[in-house]
Design a protein around this motif. Structure first.
Motif, PDB file in Angstrom:
ATOM      1  N   ASN A  46      34.388  43.719  60.853  1.00  0.00           N
ATOM      2  CA  ASN A  46      35.390  44.261  59.931  1.00  0.00           C
ATOM      3  C   ASN A  46      36.307  43.211  59.309  1.00  0.00           C
ATOM      4  O   ASN A  46      37.248  43.553  58.584  1.00  0.00           O
ATOM      5  N   CYS A  47      36.058  41.952  59.595  1.00  0.00           N
ATOM      6  CA  CYS A  47      36.971  40.906  59.136  1.00  0.00           C
ATOM      7  C   CYS A  47      37.057  40.812  57.610  1.00  0.00           C
ATOM      8  O   CYS A  47      38.065  40.357  57.069  1.00  0.00           O
ATOM      9  N   TYR A  48      35.996  41.219  56.910  1.00  0.00           N
ATOM     10  CA  TYR A  48      35.991  41.152  55.444  1.00  0.00           C
ATOM     11  C   TYR A  48      35.928  42.553  54.824  1.00  0.00           C
ATOM     12  O   TYR A  48      35.491  42.725  53.690  1.00  0.00           O
ATOM     13  N   SER A  49      36.400  43.560  55.570  1.00  0.00           N
ATOM     14  CA  SER A  49      36.312  44.926  55.069  1.00  0.00           C
ATOM     15  C   SER A  49      37.214  45.160  53.854  1.00  0.00           C
ATOM     16  O   SER A  49      37.058  46.159  53.145  1.00  0.00           O
ATOM     17  N   HIS A  50      38.175  44.250  53.614  1.00  0.00           N
ATOM     18  CA  HIS A  50      39.050  44.412  52.447  1.00  0.00           C
ATOM     19  C   HIS A  50      38.330  44.077  51.146  1.00  0.00           C
ATOM     20  O   HIS A  50      38.835  44.373  50.059  1.00  0.00           O
ATOM     21  N   PHE A  51      37.154  43.441  51.238  1.00  0.00           N
ATOM     22  CA  PHE A  51      36.352  43.182  50.051  1.00  0.00           C
ATOM     23  C   PHE A  51      35.400  44.362  49.822  1.00  0.00           C
ATOM     24  O   PHE A  51      34.709  44.774  50.750  1.00  0.00           O
ATOM     25  N   PRO A  52      35.346  44.915  48.616  1.00  0.00           N
ATOM     26  CA  PRO A  52      34.400  46.004  48.338  1.00  0.00           C
ATOM     27  C   PRO A  52      32.967  45.539  48.581  1.00  0.00           C
ATOM     28  O   PRO A  52      32.638  44.351  48.437  1.00  0.00           O
ATOM     29  N   PHE A  53      32.087  46.497  48.945  1.00  0.00           N
ATOM     30  CA  PHE A  53      30.676  46.180  49.126  1.00  0.00           C
ATOM     31  C   PHE A  53      30.109  45.596  47.836  1.00  0.00           C
ATOM     32  O   PHE A  53      30.398  46.071  46.735  1.00  0.00           O
ATOM     33  N   GLY A  54      29.327  44.541  47.992  1.00  0.00           N
ATOM     34  CA  GLY A  54      28.712  43.883  46.842  1.00  0.00           C
ATOM     35  C   GLY A  54      29.550  42.802  46.207  1.00  0.00           C
ATOM     36  O   GLY A  54      29.074  42.110  45.303  1.00  0.00           O
ATOM     37  N   LEU A  55      30.809  42.652  46.675  1.00  0.00           N
ATOM     38  CA  LEU A  55      31.711  41.691  46.027  1.00  0.00           C
ATOM     39  C   LEU A  55      32.232  40.624  46.989  1.00  0.00           C
ATOM     40  O   LEU A  55      33.300  40.048  46.771  1.00  0.00           O
ATOM     41  N   LEU A  56      31.497  40.333  48.058  1.00  0.00           N
ATOM     42  CA  LEU A  56      31.882  39.224  48.923  1.00  0.00           C
ATOM     43  C   LEU A  56      31.797  37.912  48.136  1.00  0.00           C
ATOM     44  O   LEU A  56      30.840  37.702  47.375  1.00  0.00           O
ATOM     45  N   PRO A  57      32.793  37.024  48.275  1.00  0.00           N
ATOM     46  CA  PRO A  57      32.721  35.727  47.593  1.00  0.00           C
ATOM     47  C   PRO A  57      31.472  34.969  48.031  1.00  0.00           C
ATOM     48  O   PRO A  57      31.151  34.925  49.219  1.00  0.00           O
ATOM     49  N   VAL A  58      30.754  34.408  47.084  1.00  0.00           N
ATOM     50  CA  VAL A  58      29.508  33.703  47.380  1.00  0.00           C
ATOM     51  C   VAL A  58      29.643  32.252  46.963  1.00  0.00           C
ATOM     52  O   VAL A  58      30.082  31.938  45.857  1.00  0.00           O
ATOM     53  N   LYS A  59      29.288  31.367  47.874  1.00  0.00           N
ATOM     54  CA  LYS A  59      29.262  29.947  47.533  1.00  0.00           C
ATOM     55  C   LYS A  59      28.146  29.283  48.317  1.00  0.00           C
ATOM     56  O   LYS A  59      27.768  29.727  49.408  1.00  0.00           O
TER      57      LYS A  59
END
Length: 630
Positions: A374-387
C-alpha cells in the motif's frame, strides 16, 4: 516398398483395429434417426469434436471406468440412466472412441487385458472416431451436406448401439434421440473434467503399466442446445465419477483439482470449539466485532483454524450466529492448504505482511512491485512514475532473474507454447526458481492459459494465425504491469495476435481511449467505465476475462453479468480462495448463469500465499479459475 507397406498397414489398422474395440461398425448415419434435425446432428458433432480435441486417449485406457449421471433418473425412459458406465478405447491402438454400458458389471465383463470380450446379450452404445475416407458413403454425404465439424483433421464420430449375440455375431441398431441426448451430455461434461484426474502412484500392482488415478467425482452444469432442451429446462447437472458409483463425502485428503470442497455437517455441540493462538505477526481483524488485534494475540477456531477472533467471547458468539454452519466447509478448505502450495520456488512464498516480504527480496517500493503493497496507493492505477528500463521495472532484479522483452530464442516449435504450469514456463525462459516474478506474471500467464488451454475457440483462432479479442474486466494493478503482459505476445511464438480491451472504473480518465502496442503480437486498449455501458462501443469479444473478480463484493457486477448472459460469450473468472468461489457460484446462479468450466486450481496462480484480515483460508492471487458460456 517399405513406405508402401507402412501405408497399407496403417489403413488396415484404422479399419480393423489392433486393440480393444468391436471392429468395423454399422456406419450409422444420424440423419436416419427418426425425427432428427440438422441442428441436432450439428450439436452432436460439435460436442464430439470438442471432446476429441481434449485428447482423453493420452492417459485413459479401457481399465479406467467412469460413472456418469445426467440429471435425475426420472428424466429417462425406464426411470433409470441409459448408459451409466463409460470407458475410453484407442489409447493403446485400435478404434479411437468410447463405449457406454448399461452397468459397471457389463463393462467389467467385456473388458479384457488386450481385446474387448464379446459377451452374449450385452448391449452397449459406442462412439468411434473414423477417418472420413473409410466411412460409408451415406455418412460422408451427410457430413458434406450439413458441413459438420471435423474431429481433428479428418475424423468424424460414428454412433451406434451394438449387441453381442449368442452366436458370436454383432447386431447393430441406430441410437434413439434420447440416447443421443445422453451421449451429448456425457461428451460435454467429460471434456471438462477428465483433465482434472490426478495420478496416484501408490495404487495398483507394483509392476502394472496401467496408470492409476485418485478417486474422483465432479458435477458440472451442461447447457442443452435449443433442439435438445425439454420442458423448458436448458441446463442439466452431469456428475462424472471415477471409479463408478463414487459418492460425495468429506475426505481426509483432498485433491487439489476437485472444487469447491464437499463437506459433512459439523457437530452441533459447542464444546467442539476450542481456541488456539495464531502465531504470525502483523495485525488481524476479529471476524465477529471487526476489532483490530495483533496476530500474536489473536485466536482462531480450534476445529477449522480458519477464522480469526480477538477473544473467546467473540468466538463463542460467532459460533452461535453463523460459524456453526460454516465450520465444516472451512475445515475442508483448510485441509487443502498443503496441496495448494506451489513448492517449486526457492523464495519465501508467504506475504502476510507485504512490505516485509518485498523488503526480504530487496524489491520494496521498486518498479512494478510498488503495486504489491500500500505504500504507493496514493497514485491512481496506471499512473505510477516510471523511470529506467526493463531492469528497473522489475525492481532491480539481476539480469537473469526476469523475462526480457524479446522473443524466445533457439526454439523451433511453430506456434504458441502450450504450458501446464510454472515449472515449464521457468524452464522455457531459463529463469532461476529463486526469482519472484511469478507473483506479477500470474496475471498475464493466466490470460494466456485461458486463451490457449481452457477456451478451445480462441486456441483454434491462434493456431490459424488469427486475432483473438479479449474483454478484460476490472483492471487495477494490471494497469501498471503492461511490461509483464508483453509475455502473452512472446508466448504466441510468431502465430496469431491478441487484442485486450481493459474496461473498468479504475482506468484513469487521461488513459481512457488509448491503445498501446506491446510487442508485435499484442495490443491493449484502455476504457474507463462500467462494462455494461461501454460494451456497445467495443469490438465484439471472443472471450471475456476477469481476474480476482470478487463477484460478491461489487454491486456493479450485476449489470455486467446480465450482459455476459445475453452475449453468450465464453467468460472465465478467477478468485483468490475457495470461499470466494463458493460465493461467486451463488452470484452467478442468481444472475441465471451456470458454471460450465468447473472451479479448479489455476496452475498459474501466484505462488505467494496471503491471508484475509479475518481468515486463514488458503488464498492466492488468481488461485482458482472457472467459466460460464464455455
Amino acid at each position: 516398398m517399405d513406405l508402401h507397406l507402412k501405408n497399407l498397414f496403417g489403413r488396415f489398422q484404422e479399419q480393423f483395429g489392433s486393440g480393444p474395440g468391436l471392429g468395423p461398425g454399422s456406419g450409422t448415419c444420424l440423419m436416419r434417426v427418426e425425427a432428427n434435425s440438422p441442428s441436432f446432428v450439428n450439436s452432436i458433432y460439435r460436442a464430439a469434436a470438442a471432446l476429441y480435441r481434449t485428447g482423453p486417449w493420452k492417459r485413459l485406457r479401457p481399465g479406467h471406468l467412469f460413472g456418469i449421471r445426467v440429471g435425475k433418473d426420472s428424466d429417462w425412459s425406464g426411470k433409470k440412466q441409459p448408459f451409466p458406465c463409460v470407458q475410453f478405447l484407442g489409447g493403446d491402438g485400435g478404434d479411437i472412441g468410447f463405449h457406454m454400458y448399461r452397468s459397471e458389471n457389463d463393462a467389467k465383463k467385456m473388458t479384457g487385458s488386450r481385446e474387448t470380450i464379446q459377451v452374449p446379450n450385452v448391449e452397449l452404445l459406442r462412439v468411434t472416431y473414423e477417418i472420413e475416407s473409410l466411412m460409408f458413403p451415406s455418412n460422408r454425404k451427410m457430413i458434406k451436406s450439413l458441413s459438420l465439424e471435423a474431429s481433428g483433421t479428418d475424423r468424424f464420430p460414428v454412433i451406434d448401439v451394438a449387441r453381442c449375440m449368442s452366436s458370436g455375431a454383432l447386431r447393430f441398431r441406430n441410437p434413439t434421440l434420447e440416447e443421443l441426448r445422453f451421449v451429448y451430455a456425457f461428451m460435454k461434461a467429460i471434456s471438462l473434467v477428465h483433465p482434472l484426474l490426478n495420478e496416484d502412484n501408490e495404487s495398483g500392482p507394483k509392476y502394472s503399466t496401467l496408470v492409476y488415478f485418485e478417486p474422483f467425482i465432479e458435477t458440472v452444469d451442461v447447457q442443452w442446445p435449443p433442439e435438445m432442451a425439454k420442458g423448458g429446462h436448458d441446463i442439466v447437472a452431469v456428475t462424472v465419477s471415477h471409479p463408478p458409483g463414487r459418492t460425495y463425502e468429506e475426505k481426509a485428503t483432498l485433491s487439489s483439482s476437485s472444487t469447491p470442497t464437499k463437506y459433512a455437517e459439523p457437530s452441533g455441540v459447542e464444546t467442539f470449539i476450542d481456541m488456539e493462538l495464531y502465531s504470525n505477526g502483523g495485525f488481524r481483524q476479529c471476524a465477529m466485532c471487526e476489532k483490530e488485534v495483533h496476530g500474536e494475540q489473536s485466536l482462531c477456531c480450534g476445529r477449522c483454524r480458519a477464522v480469526v477472533y480477538c477473544s473467546s467471547i467473540c468466538q463463542k458468539q460467532h459460533w452461535k450466529d453463523t460459524h456453526k454452519n460454516m465450520c465444516g466447509l472451512h475445515k475442508a478448505m483448510m485441509e487443502r492448504e498443503e496441496e495448494l502450495a506451489v513448492k517449486i520456488f526457492m523464495f519465501p512464498c508467504s506475504a502476510d505482511q507485504p512490505c516485509k516480504w518485498l523488503e526480504s527480496l530487496g524489491i520494496h517500493q521498486k518498479g512494478m512491485w510498488r503495486r504489491k503493497c500500500n505504500c504507493y496507493s496514493h497514485f491512481p492505477f496506471g499512473l505510477l512514475p516510471v523511470k529506467g528500463g526493463m531492469q528497473d521495472l522489475w525492481g532491480g532484479l539481476d539480469d537473469l532473474e526476469y523475462p526480457h522483452d524479446s522473443p524466445f530464442q533457439d526454439h523451433f516449435i511453430a506456434g504458441p507454447f502450450l504450458l501446464s504450469g510454472w515449472s515449464e514456463y521457468y524452464n522455457l525462459r531459463s529463469l532461476p526458481l529463486s526469482s519472484p516474478v511469478a507473483d506479477i506474471l500470474s496475471h498475464p500467464l493466466t490470460v494466456y492459459y485461458i486463451l490457449t488451454t481452457l477456451n478451445i475457440s480462441s486456441k483454434n483462432l491462434l493456431l490459424k494465425g488469427k486475432e483473438v479479442i479479449v474483454h478484460y474486466l476490472g483492471p487495477e494493478g494490471e494497469l501498471d504491469w503492461m511490461t509483464a503482459f508483453a509475455e502473452v505476445g512472446h508466448l504466441l511464438n510468431g502465430l496469431g495476435n491478441v487484442q485486450i480491451v481493459m474496461v473498468g472504473p479504475e482506468v484513469p480518465t487521461n488513459l481512457s481511449g488509448t491503445t498501446s502496442g506491446i510487442g508485435s503480437r499484442m495490443r491493449v486498449n484502455l476504457v474507463r467505465g462500467s462494462y455494461q455501458v461501454e460494451a456497445t462501443y467495443l469490438p465484439s469479444p471472443h472471450v471475456v476475462i476477469a481476474l480476482n473478480c470478487g463477484l460478491d463484493s461489487y454491486p456493479s457486477w450485476e449489470g455486467a453479468l446480465d450482459l455476459i448472459k445475453s452475449m453468450g460469450v465464453p467468460t472465465f473468472l478467477t478468485e483468490k480462495s475457495e470461499i470466494f468461489c463458493a460465493n461467486a457460484k451463488h452470484v452467478l446462479r442468481n444472475a441465471g448463469l451456470h458454471i460450465t468450466h468447473p472451479v479448479t486450481p489455476n496452475p498459474f496462480r501466484s505462488p505467494v500465499k496471503n491471508h484475509g484480515c479475518s481468515s486463514n483460508l488458503p488464498s492466492y492471487s488468481n488461485g482458482f479459475v472457472f467459466g460460464v458460456n464455455t
